[in-house]
Design a protein around this motif. Structure first.
Motif, PDB file in Angstrom:
ATOM      1  N   ASP A 154      14.858  23.071  35.159  1.00  0.00           N
ATOM      2  CA  ASP A 154      14.784  23.954  33.989  1.00  0.00           C
ATOM      3  C   ASP A 154      13.518  23.671  33.169  1.00  0.00           C
ATOM      4  O   ASP A 154      13.004  24.570  32.498  1.00  0.00           O
ATOM      5  CB  ASP A 154      16.050  23.792  33.132  1.00  0.00           C
TER       6      ASP A 154
ATOM      7  N   ASP B 182      13.660  25.769  29.537  1.00  0.00           N
ATOM      8  CA  ASP B 182      13.530  24.930  28.354  1.00  0.00           C
ATOM      9  C   ASP B 182      14.175  23.557  28.523  1.00  0.00           C
ATOM     10  O   ASP B 182      14.520  22.909  27.530  1.00  0.00           O
ATOM     11  CB  ASP B 182      14.121  25.651  27.131  1.00  0.00           C
ATOM     12  N   ALA B 183      14.348  23.144  29.771  1.00  0.00           N
ATOM     13  CA  ALA B 183      14.755  21.764  30.076  1.00  0.00           C
ATOM     14  C   ALA B 183      16.113  21.373  29.500  1.00  0.00           C
ATOM     15  O   ALA B 183      16.317  20.210  29.137  1.00  0.00           O
ATOM     16  CB  ALA B 183      13.677  20.774  29.599  1.00  0.00           C
TER      17      ALA B 183
ATOM     18  N   HIS C 106      19.251  22.732  31.051  1.00  0.00           N
ATOM     19  CA  HIS C 106      20.373  23.147  31.907  1.00  0.00           C
ATOM     20  C   HIS C 106      21.252  21.956  32.318  1.00  0.00           C
ATOM     21  O   HIS C 106      22.480  22.080  32.337  1.00  0.00           O
ATOM     22  CB  HIS C 106      19.887  23.916  33.142  1.00  0.00           C
TER      23      HIS C 106
ATOM     24  N   ARG D  23      15.392  33.204  30.798  1.00  0.00           N
ATOM     25  CA  ARG D  23      14.188  32.590  30.236  1.00  0.00           C
ATOM     26  C   ARG D  23      13.034  32.505  31.239  1.00  0.00           C
ATOM     27  O   ARG D  23      11.860  32.656  30.855  1.00  0.00           O
ATOM     28  CB  ARG D  23      14.579  31.166  29.837  1.00  0.00           C
TER      29      ARG D  23
HETATM   30 MG    MG Z   1      17.571  26.271  29.754  1.00  0.00          MG
END
Ligand code: MG
Ligand code: ADP
Length: 214
Positions: A31, A36-37, A39, A178
């Motif tokens: 992610d 956005d890192a 998940h 995203r």
């Molecule tokens: Mg995310």
């Protein structure tokens, strides 16, 4: 092979939670590349909450799915929370209130869950989402059951198809979520949600195989 009972369904959720915890950093790294890192952290938080609630779960698959879905909607956040939540919430009515699920009913419930994900997220196959792992998995499950395989074998086939679908997300340019903000730059990265979805299918195969072995 016995029908899938609530114990096995609970084991499915526990195995999935353990697998998400084990792969948390990997999900987060995936992610980080195209999102956005969060998940890994999102799914780990949600599945820990699901496991924490299992002790208080009524012994009925529909109630278990409903509680799981509501917990995921409340605790996962992001895009994936409502989508995984919807998957389980839609599985509940598809059980018809049965105390245990025969293989066809389990497959039908999973299909209803996937249809809920598609209705909510509007992603088609090939847009680099969890749908790319779940759709081939459930197609393989139906095909294997239709050819007379046991549920354990059919879920193994579904898990292999989910893994293939997950791997197939790598070259895709994301069109949903995203990752789609990156456009062409999203290509070359495996989708995090397809990765967690493949873990969900693998966990079902493990839990049902263990019931068969019991
Ligand atoms: Mg995310
Ligand atoms: P967020 O993107 O809000 O940070 P997560 O990181 O938890 O949420 O989840 C991202 C994953 O959600 C993606 O990798 C993708 O598989 C899935 N996803 C995003 N949007 C959709 C959608 N519309 N339909 C299906 N899955 C989606």
């Amino acid at each position: 092979m016995a029908d899938v009972d609530t114990d096995t369904l609970q084991r499915w959720l526990r195995v999935f939670a353990a697998s998400v915890a084990e792969h948390k950093d990997e999900l987060t790294a995936l992610d980080a590349a195209i999102g956005d890192a969060d998940h890994g952290a999102n799914m780990d938080r949600g599945m820990q909450a699901v496991v924490d609630g299992l002790a208080a779960t009524p012994a009925d698959p529909a109630a278990l799915f409903k509680q799981t879905g509501m917990t995921l909607v409340k605790s996962v956040g992001g895009a994936s929370g409502p989508l995984y939540g919807t998957l389980f919430l839609r599985m509940a009515p598809a059980t018809g209130g049965a105390a245990s699920l025969d293989p066809e009913t389990f497959a039908k419930a999973l299909r209803a869950g996937l249809e809920g994900v598609v209705a909510r997220g509007k992603a088609e196959v090939g847009e680099k989402t969890m749908v790319d792992a779940l759709t081939p998995a459930l197609d393989a499950l139906d095909a294997a059951l239709g050819s007379g395989q046991s549920l354990a074998d059919a879920l193994r086939a579904a898990s292999a198809a989910a893994d293939e679908g997950r791997d197939g997300t790598t070259p895709i340019v994301a069109r949903k979520g995203r990752a789609s903000y990156l456009g062409e730059r999203s290509a070359g990265h495996q989708d995090p949600g397809a990765t967690s979805a493949a873990l969900l299918v693998a966990a079902a195969a493990t839990a049902v195989a263990e019931q068969g072995a019991a």
